[in-house]
Scaffold this motif. Structure first.
Motif, PDB file in Angstrom:
ATOM      1  N   ARG A 201      -9.830   2.368   3.087  1.00 55.83           N
ATOM      2  CA  ARG A 201      -9.442   3.438   2.063  1.00 55.83           C
ATOM      3  C   ARG A 201      -7.965   3.387   1.724  1.00 55.83           C
ATOM      4  NH1 ARG A 201     -13.509   5.976   4.980  1.00 55.83           N
ATOM      5  NH2 ARG A 201     -14.889   7.554   3.886  1.00 55.83           N
ATOM      6  N   PRO A 202      -7.565   3.477   0.406  1.00 56.02           N
ATOM      7  CA  PRO A 202      -6.050   3.282   0.044  1.00 56.02           C
ATOM      8  C   PRO A 202      -5.303   4.460   0.601  1.00 56.02           C
ATOM      9  CG  PRO A 202      -7.418   4.365  -1.801  1.00 56.02           C
ATOM     10  CD  PRO A 202      -8.307   4.073  -0.564  1.00 56.02           C
ATOM     11  N   TYR A 203      -4.077   3.965   1.029  1.00 51.08           N
ATOM     12  CA  TYR A 203      -2.795   4.956   1.491  1.00 51.08           C
ATOM     13  C   TYR A 203      -1.633   4.586   0.978  1.00 51.08           C
ATOM     14  CZ  TYR A 203      -1.690   1.499   5.144  1.00 51.08           C
ATOM     15  OH  TYR A 203      -1.208   0.515   5.733  1.00 51.08           O
ATOM     16  N   ASN A 204      -0.493   5.597   0.850  1.00 56.37           N
ATOM     17  CA  ASN A 204       0.484   5.219   0.255  1.00 56.37           C
ATOM     18  C   ASN A 204       1.558   5.111   1.564  1.00 56.37           C
ATOM     19  OD1 ASN A 204       2.685   5.157  -1.922  1.00 56.37           O
ATOM     20  ND2 ASN A 204       3.578   6.928  -1.061  1.00 56.37           N
ATOM     21  N   ASN A 205       2.147   3.811   1.401  1.00 57.71           N
ATOM     22  CA  ASN A 205       3.380   3.532   2.281  1.00 57.71           C
ATOM     23  C   ASN A 205       4.641   3.578   1.820  1.00 57.71           C
ATOM     24  OD1 ASN A 205       5.010   2.111   4.174  1.00 57.71           O
ATOM     25  ND2 ASN A 205       3.876   0.283   4.330  1.00 57.71           N
ATOM     26  N   PRO A 206       5.415   4.663   2.103  1.00 59.62           N
ATOM     27  CA  PRO A 206       6.624   4.778   1.665  1.00 59.62           C
ATOM     28  C   PRO A 206       7.743   3.855   1.617  1.00 59.62           C
ATOM     29  CG  PRO A 206       6.421   6.380   3.602  1.00 59.62           C
ATOM     30  CD  PRO A 206       5.239   5.409   3.170  1.00 59.62           C
ATOM     31  N   ASN A 207       7.452   2.736   2.760  1.00 62.23           N
ATOM     32  CA  ASN A 207       8.290   1.593   3.079  1.00 62.23           C
ATOM     33  C   ASN A 207       8.238   0.696   1.975  1.00 62.23           C
ATOM     34  OD1 ASN A 207       9.493   2.563   5.519  1.00 62.23           O
ATOM     35  ND2 ASN A 207       7.227   2.075   6.295  1.00 62.23           N
ATOM     36  N   THR A 208       7.105   0.758   0.988  1.00 61.63           N
ATOM     37  CA  THR A 208       6.918  -0.309  -0.078  1.00 61.63           C
ATOM     38  C   THR A 208       7.161   0.486  -1.638  1.00 61.63           C
ATOM     39  OG1 THR A 208       4.620   0.329  -0.296  1.00 61.63           O
ATOM     40  CG2 THR A 208       5.343  -1.405   1.327  1.00 61.63           C
ATOM     41  N   THR A 209       7.321  -0.049  -2.507  1.00 60.48           N
ATOM     42  CA  THR A 209       7.785   0.087  -3.961  1.00 60.48           C
ATOM     43  C   THR A 209       6.547   0.568  -4.538  1.00 60.48           C
ATOM     44  OG1 THR A 209       7.886  -2.069  -4.607  1.00 60.48           O
ATOM     45  CG2 THR A 209       9.825  -1.064  -3.846  1.00 60.48           C
ATOM     46  N   GLU A 210       5.382  -0.005  -4.288  1.00 60.88           N
ATOM     47  CA  GLU A 210       4.127   0.388  -4.901  1.00 60.88           C
ATOM     48  C   GLU A 210       3.380   1.421  -4.360  1.00 60.88           C
ATOM     49  OE1 GLU A 210       2.538  -0.974  -7.645  1.00 60.88           O
ATOM     50  OE2 GLU A 210       4.220  -2.219  -7.793  1.00 60.88           O
ATOM     51  N   PHE A 211       2.925   2.466  -5.244  1.00 63.34           N
ATOM     52  CA  PHE A 211       2.463   3.688  -4.862  1.00 63.34           C
ATOM     53  C   PHE A 211       0.907   3.365  -4.552  1.00 63.34           C
ATOM     54  CE2 PHE A 211       0.113   7.627  -6.306  1.00 63.34           C
ATOM     55  CZ  PHE A 211       0.713   8.380  -5.284  1.00 63.34           C
ATOM     56  N   MET A 212       0.449   3.810  -3.401  1.00 64.49           N
ATOM     57  CA  MET A 212      -0.785   4.030  -2.979  1.00 64.49           C
ATOM     58  C   MET A 212      -1.444   2.488  -3.158  1.00 64.49           C
ATOM     59  SD  MET A 212      -2.146   7.098  -1.939  1.00 64.49           S
ATOM     60  CE  MET A 212      -3.782   6.914  -2.275  1.00 64.49           C
ATOM     61  N   ASN A 213      -0.720   1.427  -2.674  1.00 68.23           N
ATOM     62  CA  ASN A 213      -1.108  -0.003  -2.819  1.00 68.23           C
ATOM     63  C   ASN A 213      -1.682  -0.594  -1.616  1.00 68.23           C
ATOM     64  OD1 ASN A 213      -1.295  -1.836  -4.605  1.00 68.23           O
ATOM     65  ND2 ASN A 213       0.482  -3.170  -3.563  1.00 68.23           N
ATOM     66  N   GLU A 214      -1.782   0.171  -0.513  1.00 68.64           N
ATOM     67  CA  GLU A 214      -2.454  -0.578   0.858  1.00 68.64           C
ATOM     68  C   GLU A 214      -3.761   0.138   1.121  1.00 68.64           C
ATOM     69  OE1 GLU A 214       0.313  -1.241   3.912  1.00 68.64           O
ATOM     70  OE2 GLU A 214       1.954  -1.694   2.556  1.00 68.64           O
ATOM     71  N   LYS A 215      -4.637  -0.325   2.183  1.00 69.53           N
ATOM     72  CA  LYS A 215      -5.623   0.184   2.343  1.00 69.53           C
ATOM     73  C   LYS A 215      -5.707  -0.035   4.101  1.00 69.53           C
ATOM     74  CE  LYS A 215      -8.643  -0.623  -1.546  1.00 69.53           C
ATOM     75  NZ  LYS A 215     -10.056  -1.204  -2.077  1.00 69.53           N
ATOM     76  N   THR A 216      -6.565   0.690   4.702  1.00 68.42           N
ATOM     77  CA  THR A 216      -6.850   0.975   6.122  1.00 68.42           C
ATOM     78  C   THR A 216      -7.781  -0.295   6.160  1.00 68.42           C
ATOM     79  OG1 THR A 216      -8.443   2.402   5.725  1.00 68.42           O
ATOM     80  CG2 THR A 216      -6.153   3.280   6.276  1.00 68.42           C
ATOM     81  N   LYS A 217      -8.216  -0.689   7.735  1.00 64.94           N
ATOM     82  CA  LYS A 217      -9.199  -1.623   7.798  1.00 64.94           C
ATOM     83  C   LYS A 217     -10.368  -0.797   7.824  1.00 64.94           C
ATOM     84  CE  LYS A 217      -9.297  -0.702  12.800  1.00 64.94           C
ATOM     85  NZ  LYS A 217      -9.136  -1.401  14.297  1.00 64.94           N
ATOM     86  N   SER A 218     -11.595  -1.482   7.519  1.00 65.70           N
ATOM     87  CA  SER A 218     -12.858  -0.777   7.263  1.00 65.70           C
ATOM     88  C   SER A 218     -13.159  -0.052   8.660  1.00 65.70           C
ATOM     89  CB  SER A 218     -13.981  -2.149   7.076  1.00 65.70           C
ATOM     90  OG  SER A 218     -14.052  -2.826   8.129  1.00 65.70           O
ATOM     91  N   PHE A 219     -14.313   0.752   8.593  1.00 70.03           N
ATOM     92  CA  PHE A 219     -14.886   1.657   9.258  1.00 70.03           C
ATOM     93  C   PHE A 219     -16.256   0.964   9.659  1.00 70.03           C
ATOM     94  CE2 PHE A 219     -17.754   5.086  10.406  1.00 70.03           C
ATOM     95  CZ  PHE A 219     -17.053   5.889  11.022  1.00 70.03           C
ATOM     96  N   ASN A 220     -16.274   0.879  11.319  1.00 65.85           N
ATOM     97  CA  ASN A 220     -17.746   0.505  11.630  1.00 65.85           C
ATOM     98  C   ASN A 220     -17.993   1.407  12.688  1.00 65.85           C
ATOM     99  OD1 ASN A 220     -18.365  -2.286  10.684  1.00 65.85           O
ATOM    100  ND2 ASN A 220     -16.032  -2.197  10.820  1.00 65.85           N
ATOM    101  N   ASN A 221     -19.532   1.807  12.804  1.00 62.45           N
ATOM    102  CA  ASN A 221     -19.949   2.700  13.750  1.00 62.45           C
ATOM    103  C   ASN A 221     -21.118   2.448  14.285  1.00 62.45           C
ATOM    104  OD1 ASN A 221     -20.625   4.804  15.501  1.00 62.45           O
ATOM    105  ND2 ASN A 221     -20.087   6.518  14.418  1.00 62.45           N
ATOM    106  N   LEU A 222     -21.487   1.853  15.087  1.00 61.83           N
ATOM    107  CA  LEU A 222     -23.072   1.801  15.929  1.00 61.83           C
ATOM    108  C   LEU A 222     -23.426   3.014  16.793  1.00 61.83           C
ATOM    109  CD1 LEU A 222     -25.732   0.202  16.164  1.00 61.83           C
ATOM    110  CD2 LEU A 222     -24.664  -1.279  17.864  1.00 61.83           C
TER     111      LEU A 222
END
Length: 297
Positions: A201-222
């Motif tokens: 899922r996307p999230y905003n990193n205030p340490n970069t100039t781009e808004f909402m330009n990074e993503k978390t790793k994928s979710f897995n659940n067995l």
């Protein structure tokens, strides 16, 4: 809030039917009303399958967190367009659905948080489009019931305090799950396994100039479970989630101030615990001595 609605079903033939409706509501907090037409059409293309289409207008008042500061906000609006295909025969079901949703008059505000002196408007907008696939089969393999679902969604919004139209943090483009339930007469048990996957899922990193330009790793659940039939109406149940102990991350919380290195430190938002274990006893008390909760486990 006051609301009225009317609805009519029209049967053109044994294979085709239409549902037409009109809804109107008025919310006193904003002193305005809505007109919401909705229509759906279904056609039976074969004995066990049909296609359907639907259109509808939907409105909702702004969040109470905004209205308590500004009651002049208009309804947030959306239009839905849906196309659906369904096949259902003797323990097998396939459903395919495509959709497009258009959003207008979404609430926007300035600043990091909505507060009493924020500038609130209905200038927000956005869209969502995607496809949902679902297959279920409890006939092919004796005593095995399983279903598979997949959804793809492409969505962007410019609302809240967003600086541009981007994918919101609650959207995962790809979602996949498999659920299996196997009944063993010899063991008097139902053994189940569930696997779930969501892309990052996307999230905003205030340490970069781009808004909402990074993503978390994928979710897995067995997850695994075992339901043992002590008697027809008494079940002993065991389950464990996240058997593989995946370290799932849902986002990041950043500090409000810079550290000595000129960076906003962050903390991952994770599950309260990576794994959960559950032991339960289910006792169904009914005049019908054959009923139990096995199908719900």
């Amino acid at each position: 809030m006051t609301a009225v609605f009317t609805e009519a079903e029209i049967f053109f033939s044994k294979k085709m039917a239409m549902n037409v409706g009109l809804r109107s509501s008025k919310a006193s907090i904003i002193d305005d009303y809505t007109i919401e037409p909705r229509v759906s059409l279904a056609y039976k293309i074969a004995e066990n399958s049909q296609i359907s289409m639907a259109y509808g207008n939907f409105n909702q008042t702004a969040n109470a967190d905004y209205l308590k500061y500004n009651s002049n906000l208009d309804y947030e609006k959306t239009q839905h367009y849906i196309l659906n295909y369904m096949y259902n025969k003797e323990g097998r079901m396939l459903r395919v659905e495509g959709y497009f949703k258009n959003y207008d008059d979404l609430v926007k505000y300035d600043g990091n948080q909505p507060i009493f002196n924020s500038n609130y408007t209905n200038a927000g907008f956005g869209y969502a489009k995607g496809i949902d696939l679902f297959w279920r089969d409890n006939k092919t393999i004796k005593n095995l019931d399983y279903w598979v679902s997949y959804s793809f969604i492409d969505s962007e919004r410019d609302y809240k305090n967003y600086t541009k139209e981007v994918t919101p943090s609650f959207i995962a483009n790809h979602n996949f799950s498999v659920v299996t339930k196997y009944w063993s007469d010899k063991l008097k048990s139902q053994i189940s396994a569930t696997y779930t996957f969501n892309s990052g899922r996307p999230y905003n990193n205030p340490n970069t100039t781009e808004f909402m330009n990074e993503k978390t790793k994928s979710f897995n659940n067995l997850s695994l479970s075992w339901a043992y039939l002590l008697s027809q109406q008494k079940i002993l149940f065991f389950s464990v989630t996240n058997v593989l102990n995946a370290n799932n991350i849902f986002g990041y919380q950043y500090a409000n101030t810079l550290d000595t290195n000129g960076q906003f430190r962050r903390q991952a938002i994770t599950q309260p615990a990576n794994q959960f274990f559950f032991v339960g006893f289910f006792w169904t008390m009914s005049d019908n001595k054959k009923t139990n909760n096995l199908n719900n486990l």
